[in-house]
Design a protein around this motif. Structure first.
Motif, mmCIF file in Angstrom:
data_model
loop_
_atom_site.group_PDB
_atom_site.id
_atom_site.type_symbol
_atom_site.label_atom_id
_atom_site.label_comp_id
_atom_site.label_asym_id
_atom_site.label_seq_id
_atom_site.Cartn_x
_atom_site.Cartn_y
_atom_site.Cartn_z
ATOM 1 N N HIS A 103 0.810 -1.225 0.000
ATOM 2 C CA HIS A 103 0.000 0.000 0.000
ATOM 3 C C HIS A 103 0.845 1.277 0.000
ATOM 4 O O HIS A 103 0.302 2.362 0.211
ATOM 5 C CB HIS A 103 -0.916 0.004 1.232
ATOM 6 N N ALA A 104 2.162 1.147 -0.217
ATOM 7 C CA ALA A 104 3.041 2.305 -0.103
ATOM 8 C C ALA A 104 2.652 3.439 -1.042
ATOM 9 O O ALA A 104 2.533 4.603 -0.617
ATOM 10 C CB ALA A 104 4.487 1.873 -0.354
ATOM 11 N N GLU A 105 2.441 3.135 -2.313
ATOM 12 C CA GLU A 105 2.125 4.182 -3.294
ATOM 13 C C GLU A 105 0.760 4.806 -2.997
ATOM 14 O O GLU A 105 0.613 6.038 -3.035
ATOM 15 C CB GLU A 105 2.150 3.605 -4.709
ATOM 16 N N ALA A 106 -0.232 3.993 -2.710
ATOM 17 C CA ALA A 106 -1.578 4.512 -2.438
ATOM 18 C C ALA A 106 -1.577 5.357 -1.168
ATOM 19 O O ALA A 106 -2.226 6.419 -1.115
ATOM 20 C CB ALA A 106 -2.561 3.356 -2.288
ATOM 21 N N ASP A 107 -0.847 4.932 -0.158
ATOM 22 C CA ASP A 107 -0.794 5.692 1.092
ATOM 23 C C ASP A 107 -0.097 7.036 0.873
ATOM 24 O O ASP A 107 -0.517 8.066 1.419
ATOM 25 C CB ASP A 107 -0.055 4.886 2.160
ATOM 26 N N ALA A 108 0.989 7.018 0.083
ATOM 27 C CA ALA A 108 1.710 8.258 -0.193
ATOM 28 C C ALA A 108 0.843 9.232 -0.971
ATOM 29 O O ALA A 108 0.830 10.434 -0.695
ATOM 30 C CB ALA A 108 2.988 7.960 -0.964
ATOM 31 N N ALA A 109 0.084 8.701 -1.944
ATOM 32 C CA ALA A 109 -0.802 9.557 -2.742
ATOM 33 C C ALA A 109 -1.913 10.144 -1.876
ATOM 34 O O ALA A 109 -2.250 11.340 -1.989
ATOM 35 C CB ALA A 109 -1.394 8.748 -3.885
ATOM 36 N N ALA A 110 -2.485 9.332 -0.995
ATOM 37 C CA ALA A 110 -3.543 9.814 -0.117
ATOM 38 C C ALA A 110 -3.017 10.855 0.861
ATOM 39 O O ALA A 110 -3.689 11.861 1.145
ATOM 40 C CB ALA A 110 -4.144 8.642 0.650
ATOM 41 N N GLU A 111 -1.804 10.650 1.349
ATOM 42 C CA GLU A 111 -1.214 11.621 2.268
ATOM 43 C C GLU A 111 -0.925 12.945 1.580
ATOM 44 O O GLU A 111 -1.158 14.015 2.126
ATOM 45 C CB GLU A 111 0.081 11.044 2.863
ATOM 46 N N ALA A 112 -0.448 12.867 0.323
ATOM 47 C CA ALA A 112 -0.175 14.074 -0.446
ATOM 48 C C ALA A 112 -1.468 14.828 -0.750
ATOM 49 O O ALA A 112 -1.514 16.067 -0.694
ATOM 50 C CB ALA A 112 0.551 13.713 -1.739
ATOM 51 N N ALA A 113 -2.529 14.074 -1.065
ATOM 52 C CA ALA A 113 -3.808 14.714 -1.370
ATOM 53 C C ALA A 113 -4.386 15.410 -0.149
ATOM 54 O O ALA A 113 -4.950 16.510 -0.260
ATOM 55 C CB ALA A 113 -4.784 13.665 -1.903
#
Length: 252
Positions: free
Chosen positions: A239-249
């Motif tokens: 989930h690293a990429e999805a978590d990073a994208a959600a955190e950035a959003a």
């Protein structure tokens, strides 16, 4: 020492072997850390896993063999059932409660982004987990073998054999303290924060073993702990990429 029989002295051989194993572990760990971090051999971590399993089984079999040759039994090593009464119930209850906590923690890691972020920070803080942290599918598969191996062999070595052998020449509580220290030192590659965690785990496992008088609860719990760690590695990476994208959003 004068009360020891000639057969008792045989137990010194695996004790010495274990001491040598722990003494050379930092050098071995440094070598493997460098090879894995260099990235020149994509199978380096798989080779480290294989070597680790061979070494652990070798030391465990040595301890088991000399224990039996000295005239002792498997039950005396801890392969009997837990003692009857409240002590046996407490040992299994503590093991099952710990197992339940790990299941809950794994479910939380799977469903909660904040939990995964917390787990990532803990992994990064330990610093030394890159050596054992599975990344590829092949590594995750072999890590299952490492988890099962460690759960069985380390309990034989550190809880069953070492406490039993040292209790011949010192009080059981002192033998248990040496066992906890040795187990913790065996995980020195995890760095200071990781060793604190290992120390706490060693206290829990040793306590359950001493209360229940059996290796079975601690073997099952140890395997579950290592499998849980392997699953946590897999979940945070998946989930690293999805978590990073959600955190950035959410920060935007």
């Amino acid at each position: 020492m004068s009360g020891l029989s000639p057969a008792d002295y045989l137990l010194l051989i695996p004790v010495i072997a274990l001491a040598v194993f722990l003494a050379i572990s930092p050098l071995r760990d440094s070598k493997w850390k460098a090879r894995i971090r260099a990235g020149e051999d994509p199978r380096a971590r798989l080779k480290f896993y294989r070597e680790t399993m061979v070494l652990l089984w070798g030391v465990a079999i040595l301890c088991l063999a000399f224990w039996l040759v000295s005239g002792r039994t498997l039950a005396g090593l801890g392969f009997g059932m837990t003692v009857e009464g409240w002590r046996g119930g407490l040992a299994w209850g503590a093991a099952l409660a710990s197992f339940g906590y790990m299941v809950w923690s794994t479910v939380e890691t799977a469903r909660s982004r904040s939990t995964r972020q917390s787990v990532r920070r803990q992994i990064d803080a330990m610093g030394g987990l890159d050596m054992i942290r599975a990344k590829t599918s092949a590594e995750h598969t072999r890590f299952l073998g490492v988890a099962i191996t460690a759960g069985i062999t380390e309990e034989i070595i550190f809880r069953g054999f070492l406490i039993g052998a040292l209790a011949l020449v010192m009080p059981v509580w002192a033998a248990a303290a040496v066992s906890v220290a040795a187990f913790t030192l065996g995980h020195i590659y995890q760095g200071p924060s990781g060793m604190i965690r290992v120390f706490v785990i060693a206290l829990v496992l040793t306590g359950i073993f001493l209360i229940g008088g059996s290796l079975w609860p601690v073997i099952i719990l140890h395997i579950a702990m290592d499998l849980s760690s392997g699953l946590a590695f897999r979940l945070v990476d998946r989930h690293a990429e999805a978590d990073a994208a959600a955190e950035a959003a959410s920060a935007a």
